[in-house]
Design an enzyme around this catalytic site. Structure first.
Site, PDB file in Angstrom:
ATOM      1  N   TYR A 181      60.157  84.506 -14.272  1.00 44.54           N
ATOM      2  CA  TYR A 181      60.895  85.561 -13.588  1.00 44.54           C
ATOM      3  C   TYR A 181      62.159  85.915 -14.363  1.00 44.54           C
ATOM      4  O   TYR A 181      62.460  87.075 -14.598  1.00 44.54           O
ATOM      5  CB  TYR A 181      61.254  85.124 -12.167  1.00 44.54           C
ATOM      6  CG  TYR A 181      62.192  86.073 -11.472  1.00 44.54           C
ATOM      7  CD1 TYR A 181      61.724  87.252 -10.904  1.00 44.54           C
ATOM      8  CD2 TYR A 181      63.554  85.806 -11.405  1.00 44.54           C
ATOM      9  CE1 TYR A 181      62.591  88.130 -10.273  1.00 44.54           C
ATOM     10  CE2 TYR A 181      64.424  86.678 -10.778  1.00 44.54           C
ATOM     11  CZ  TYR A 181      63.936  87.843 -10.220  1.00 44.54           C
ATOM     12  OH  TYR A 181      64.790  88.718  -9.605  1.00 44.54           O
ATOM     13  N   HIS A 203      58.597  59.616   8.938  1.00 43.70           N
ATOM     14  CA  HIS A 203      58.426  60.643   7.897  1.00 43.70           C
ATOM     15  C   HIS A 203      58.688  61.979   8.554  1.00 43.70           C
ATOM     16  O   HIS A 203      58.103  62.263   9.608  1.00 43.70           O
ATOM     17  CB  HIS A 203      56.960  60.741   7.452  1.00 43.70           C
ATOM     18  CG  HIS A 203      56.518  59.744   6.463  1.00 43.70           C
ATOM     19  ND1 HIS A 203      56.609  59.962   5.118  1.00 43.70           N
ATOM     20  CD2 HIS A 203      55.935  58.531   6.612  1.00 43.70           C
ATOM     21  CE1 HIS A 203      56.093  58.923   4.488  1.00 43.70           C
ATOM     22  NE2 HIS A 203      55.684  58.042   5.381  1.00 43.70           N
ATOM     23  N   HIS A 241      58.613  53.030  10.302  1.00 42.95           N
ATOM     24  CA  HIS A 241      59.305  54.078   9.551  1.00 42.95           C
ATOM     25  C   HIS A 241      59.014  55.458  10.131  1.00 42.95           C
ATOM     26  O   HIS A 241      58.112  55.628  10.943  1.00 42.95           O
ATOM     27  CB  HIS A 241      58.947  54.032   8.066  1.00 42.95           C
ATOM     28  CG  HIS A 241      57.507  54.336   7.784  1.00 42.95           C
ATOM     29  ND1 HIS A 241      56.505  53.415   7.953  1.00 42.95           N
ATOM     30  CD2 HIS A 241      56.911  55.461   7.331  1.00 42.95           C
ATOM     31  CE1 HIS A 241      55.343  53.957   7.605  1.00 42.95           C
ATOM     32  NE2 HIS A 241      55.567  55.204   7.232  1.00 42.95           N
TER      33      HIS A 241
END
Length: 148
Positions: free
Chosen positions: A125, A62, A60
């Site tokens: 915010y 990443h 795999h």
């Protein structure tokens, strides 16, 4: 924070992607792994995608990338998986035997967004940015007060 700039945008969009070989065959080793890394780098560079971190494991890949806002995660993966599979099949004939049907990668992938701001930071915010009003989740800024 490391903001990026486009012609009319300022952005910081990061994705964590993981995709696997079909049947989790451990074929990403040696020269093949190095070539996958090189092809991913070339493809990302072509589309102004910055690789923040990445690892090619035996079955795999990443990567953590910073991508422009006009590129959807599905488009990024389509380009990465498509180009790498195509080139690897051209260059490594033993992969064609292992992966009949010209499918090197499994169908899906993992994607998660990564950000510097938490949901709580954004809420704070927005709470302090506008004048107090009734309890709304979506407000319009109050018009300026008349100076007279």
């Amino acid at each position: 924070m490391d903001y990026r700039y486009g012609s009319h945008t300022v952005y910081q969009i990061e994705y964590h992607f993981v995709w696997v070989t079909k049947y989790r065959y451990k074929v990403l080793q040696g020269d093949v792994a190095l070539r996958v890394r090189e092809l991913v780098r070339q493809t990302c560079e072509a589309f102004e995608i910055r690789i923040v971190k990445g690892v090619v494991s035996s079955d795999h890949v990443h990567i953590l990338v910073s991508a422009p806002p006009e590129l959807a995660p599905s488009e990024i993966m389509r380009r990465l998986k498509g180009r790498t599979a195509s080139k690897l099949f051209e260059e490594y004939s033993h992969l064609k035997k292992r992966f009949w049907g010209r499918h090197l990668w499994a169908r899906g992938y993992f994607c998660a967004t990564v950000g510097q701001m938490t949901e709580e930071m954004i809420k704070q915010y927005l709470e302090h940015h506008f004048e107090p009003s009734r309890d709304d989740n979506f407000r319009a800024e109050a018009p300026p007060r008349d100076a007279s």
